[in-house]
Write an enzyme that holds these catalytic residues in place. Structure first.
Site, PDB file in Angstrom:
ATOM      1  N   GLU A  61      -8.878 -18.689   1.952  1.00  0.00           N
ATOM      2  CA  GLU A  61      -8.338 -19.026   0.594  1.00  0.00           C
ATOM      3  C   GLU A  61      -7.297 -19.630   0.263  1.00  0.00           C
ATOM      4  O   GLU A  61      -6.300 -19.563  -0.351  1.00  0.00           O
ATOM      5  CB  GLU A  61      -8.076 -17.378   0.046  1.00  0.00           C
ATOM      6  CG  GLU A  61      -9.282 -16.487   0.260  1.00  0.00           C
ATOM      7  CD  GLU A  61      -8.975 -15.019  -0.135  1.00  0.00           C
ATOM      8  OE1 GLU A  61      -7.833 -14.774  -0.734  1.00  0.00           O
ATOM      9  OE2 GLU A  61      -9.755 -14.222  -0.022  1.00  0.00           O
ATOM     10  N   GLU A 111     -18.951 -13.160   2.906  1.00  0.00           N
ATOM     11  CA  GLU A 111     -18.790 -11.711   2.512  1.00  0.00           C
ATOM     12  C   GLU A 111     -19.370 -11.060   1.288  1.00  0.00           C
ATOM     13  O   GLU A 111     -18.758 -10.697   0.271  1.00  0.00           O
ATOM     14  CB  GLU A 111     -17.229 -11.969   2.210  1.00  0.00           C
ATOM     15  CG  GLU A 111     -16.228 -12.274   2.953  1.00  0.00           C
ATOM     16  CD  GLU A 111     -14.713 -12.368   2.729  1.00  0.00           C
ATOM     17  OE1 GLU A 111     -14.616 -11.705   1.801  1.00  0.00           O
ATOM     18  OE2 GLU A 111     -13.994 -13.150   3.243  1.00  0.00           O
TER      19      GLU A 111
HETATM   20  O1  G3I Z   1      -7.683   2.282   7.480  1.00  0.00           O
HETATM   21  C1  G3I Z   1      -6.284   1.708   7.581  1.00  0.00           C
HETATM   22  C2  G3I Z   1      -5.554   2.785   8.176  1.00  0.00           C
HETATM   23  O2  G3I Z   1      -5.907   3.623   9.261  1.00  0.00           O
HETATM   24  C3  G3I Z   1      -3.940   2.479   8.109  1.00  0.00           C
HETATM   25  O3  G3I Z   1      -3.180   3.561   8.636  1.00  0.00           O
HETATM   26  C4  G3I Z   1      -3.574   1.922   6.870  1.00  0.00           C
HETATM   27  C5  G3I Z   1      -2.141   1.177   7.205  1.00  0.00           C
HETATM   28  O4  G3I Z   1      -1.970   0.247   6.202  1.00  0.00           O
HETATM   29  O5  G3I Z   1      -4.521   0.689   6.706  1.00  0.00           O
HETATM   30  C6  G3I Z   1      -5.869   1.078   6.487  1.00  0.00           C
HETATM   31  O6  G3I Z   1      -6.398  -0.104   6.550  1.00  0.00           O
HETATM   32  C7  G3I Z   1      -6.639  -0.736   5.074  1.00  0.00           C
HETATM   33  C8  G3I Z   1      -8.118  -1.366   5.394  1.00  0.00           C
HETATM   34  O7  G3I Z   1      -8.309  -2.227   4.354  1.00  0.00           O
HETATM   35  C9  G3I Z   1      -9.079  -0.175   5.486  1.00  0.00           C
HETATM   36  O8  G3I Z   1     -10.486  -1.123   5.623  1.00  0.00           O
HETATM   37  C10 G3I Z   1      -5.638  -1.542   4.945  1.00  0.00           C
HETATM   38  O9  G3I Z   1      -4.384  -0.956   4.585  1.00  0.00           O
HETATM   39  C11 G3I Z   1      -5.952  -2.560   3.732  1.00  0.00           C
HETATM   40  O10 G3I Z   1      -5.236  -3.511   3.403  1.00  0.00           O
HETATM   41  C12 G3I Z   1      -7.298  -3.269   4.083  1.00  0.00           C
HETATM   42  O11 G3I Z   1      -7.723  -3.999   2.896  1.00  0.00           O
HETATM   43  C13 G3I Z   1      -8.701  -4.799   3.279  1.00  0.00           C
HETATM   44  C14 G3I Z   1      -8.207  -6.247   2.567  1.00  0.00           C
HETATM   45  O12 G3I Z   1      -9.431  -7.291   2.655  1.00  0.00           O
HETATM   46  C15 G3I Z   1      -6.839  -6.797   2.773  1.00  0.00           C
HETATM   47  O13 G3I Z   1      -6.930  -6.797   4.380  1.00  0.00           O
HETATM   48  C16 G3I Z   1     -10.388  -4.473   2.607  1.00  0.00           C
HETATM   49  O14 G3I Z   1     -10.489  -3.439   3.509  1.00  0.00           O
HETATM   50  C17 G3I Z   1     -10.987  -5.704   2.964  1.00  0.00           C
HETATM   51  O15 G3I Z   1     -12.258  -5.309   2.262  1.00  0.00           O
HETATM   52  C18 G3I Z   1     -10.608  -7.088   2.108  1.00  0.00           C
HETATM   53  O16 G3I Z   1     -11.473  -8.051   2.485  1.00  0.00           O
HETATM   54  C19 G3I Z   1     -11.109  -9.194   1.866  1.00  0.00           C
HETATM   55  C20 G3I Z   1     -11.317 -10.280   2.939  1.00  0.00           C
HETATM   56  O17 G3I Z   1     -10.533 -10.133   4.020  1.00  0.00           O
HETATM   57  C21 G3I Z   1     -10.932 -11.576   2.088  1.00  0.00           C
HETATM   58  N1  G3I Z   1     -11.990 -11.935   0.983  1.00  0.00           N
HETATM   59  C22 G3I Z   1     -11.785 -10.779  -0.060  1.00  0.00           C
HETATM   60  C23 G3I Z   1     -11.963  -9.556   0.478  1.00  0.00           C
HETATM   61  C24 G3I Z   1     -11.919  -8.412  -0.467  1.00  0.00           C
HETATM   62  O18 G3I Z   1     -10.710  -8.129  -0.709  1.00  0.00           O
END
Ligand code: G3I
Length: 354
Positions: free
Chosen positions: A156, A262
């Site tokens: 991005e 994605e």
């Molecule tokens: O599950 C953990 C938990 O165990 C942990 O204690 C906690 C601590 O912060 O985090 C939890 O994980 C979260 C994770 O999603 C769960 O899948 C993270 O906090 C959270 O930030 C993370 O968000 C992800 C996001 O990107 C930011 O990294 C989303 O799942 C993911 O679907 C999203 O994907 C993005 C792509 O990377 C880039 N394109 C857009 C897409 C959608 O936003």
């Protein structure tokens, strides 16, 4: 990675049996393994925890070749705020995938929205910042050399509004060279992985796509080891027909592999209030078909593949948004909450058969 419990095995077996029964909106009949129909790799995003679920794992092993860590190979997961790294979760995911015969695609080394805290203290000291940047990229890329087939090296970098490139701490300290340097550092650490530039809304915003392609061309001219282009394709189910085909065709012009990286097709995010659920489900089938056909229209060497951003609807990041906790939550993926194939999964199968 814990082994499934007896209860998990029973639940998983029931889910697996269910996955051959069609979902409410799908035609009857079992769904053939999608990867057996495709002329290119099929991927799905994954978290370490999902590999503990037998139903999810069997569904993914049946239909997909590859996983992209949903977050474990991002700075937020492996860069410690106080400095240093904890690759435990990413290691467990890569091992779980490999044990189950799945390849891993790394996501993502450099992202404007996830700059490890130690870089804040180096802000303004270009020499120290550049040294830390090289150490950061090479440490992560070297750890997974031979364990990932490719990386989203920079994610991005382009502004949405056609105004060029995003400002971020990376760019503030290294200029736009941060992009080229990321690719060079990744290549230094991993001689084999295919290195991608990845962004979103490239099908909906032609000016953004033009800026993205301009950046890609500048990388190639600079001799950077850019190996592919990723178009995330998070789209609404009422997206105008032809937008995806046009974007994939244009992204293919540079001759590099193209990755629909994605894909999810939202029934609730973006579509107008008048659109009925059934018309949006039809739109979802049509758009998924368009995605498959757009990849098939590329020369085989440029078909890096199609990755969906989740297996079952309940796995989608879109279901974690507040507006999706109502009576009709989003259903943006190929399989329903129980892992049963939906109409869109059968549409993908029909398109893959060609
Ligand atoms: O599950 C953990 C938990 O165990 C942990 O204690 C906690 C601590 O912060 O985090 C939890 O994980 C979260 C994770 O999603 C769960 O899948 C993270 O906090 C959270 O930030 C993370 O968000 C992800 C996001 O990107 C930011 O990294 C989303 O799942 C993911 O679907 C999203 O994907 C993005 C792509 O990377 C880039 N394109 C857009 C897409 C959608 O936003």
């Amino acid at each position: 990675m814990s082994l499934p419990t007896r209860r998990g095995v029973v639940a998983g077996s029931l889910a697996l049996a269910a996955c051959t029964r069609a979902s409410a909106d799908a035609p009857t009949g079992p769904l053939p393994p999608l990867k057996s129909l495709a002329s290119f790799p099929l991927g799905v995003c994954a978290t370490t925890e999902q590999f503990d679920e037998l139903g999810w794992t069997e569904l993914v092993r049946t239909h997909f070749d590859r996983v992209t860590p949903e977050w474990e190979m991002k700075a937020e997961a492996f860069a410690r705020p106080e400095g240093g790294y904890d690759f435990g979760r990413a290691d467990r995911l890569a091992d779980a995938a490999s044990t189950r015969g799945l390849k891993t695609f790394g996501h993502t080394l450099v992202w404007y929205s996830q700059v490890p805290r130690p870089f804040q203290a180096l802000d303004g000291d270009r020499r120290a910042f550049a040294a830390a940047y090289r150490a950061y990229v090479t440490t992560a890329a070297r750890r997974y050399a031979g364990r990932v087939v490719g990386w989203d090296v920079v994610n991005e970098p382009v502004m949405d509004d056609g105004q060029g490139y995003r400002d971020c701490l990376w760019r503030k300290n290294l200029g736009m060279d941060y992009v080229r340097l990321a690719f060079e550092h990744a290549r230094e650490a991993d001689p084999e992985a295919v290195l991608f530039l990845n962004d979103y809304n490239l099908e909906q915003l032609p000016k953004k796509r033009a800026d993205f392609l301009r950046l890609a061309e500048s990388l190639l001219k600079a001799g950077a080891p850019l190996g592919g282009l990723g178009t995330q394709t998070h789209i609404p189910a009422d997206l105008k027909p032809g937008r995806i085909a046009e974007a994939v065709r244009e992204l293919g012009v540079l001759g590099l592999p193209v990755h629909v990286s994605e894909l999810d097709i939202s029934l609730t995010r973006g579509p107008g209030p008048l659109a009925s659920r059934s018309s949006l489900e039809d739109g979802q089938k049509r758009l998924a078909t368009e995605v498959v056909q757009a990849i098939q229209d590329l020369p085989p060497a440029q078909r890096w593949g199609l990755t969906v951003w989740g297996a079952r609807d309940r796995d989608s990041w879109l279901r974690r948004t507040p507006e999706n906790r109502g009576p009709r939550p989003d259903a943006p993926l190929l399989f329903d909450d129980e892992g049963r194939p939906k109409g869109v999964a059968h549409a993908v199968a029909a398109a893959l058969k060609g």
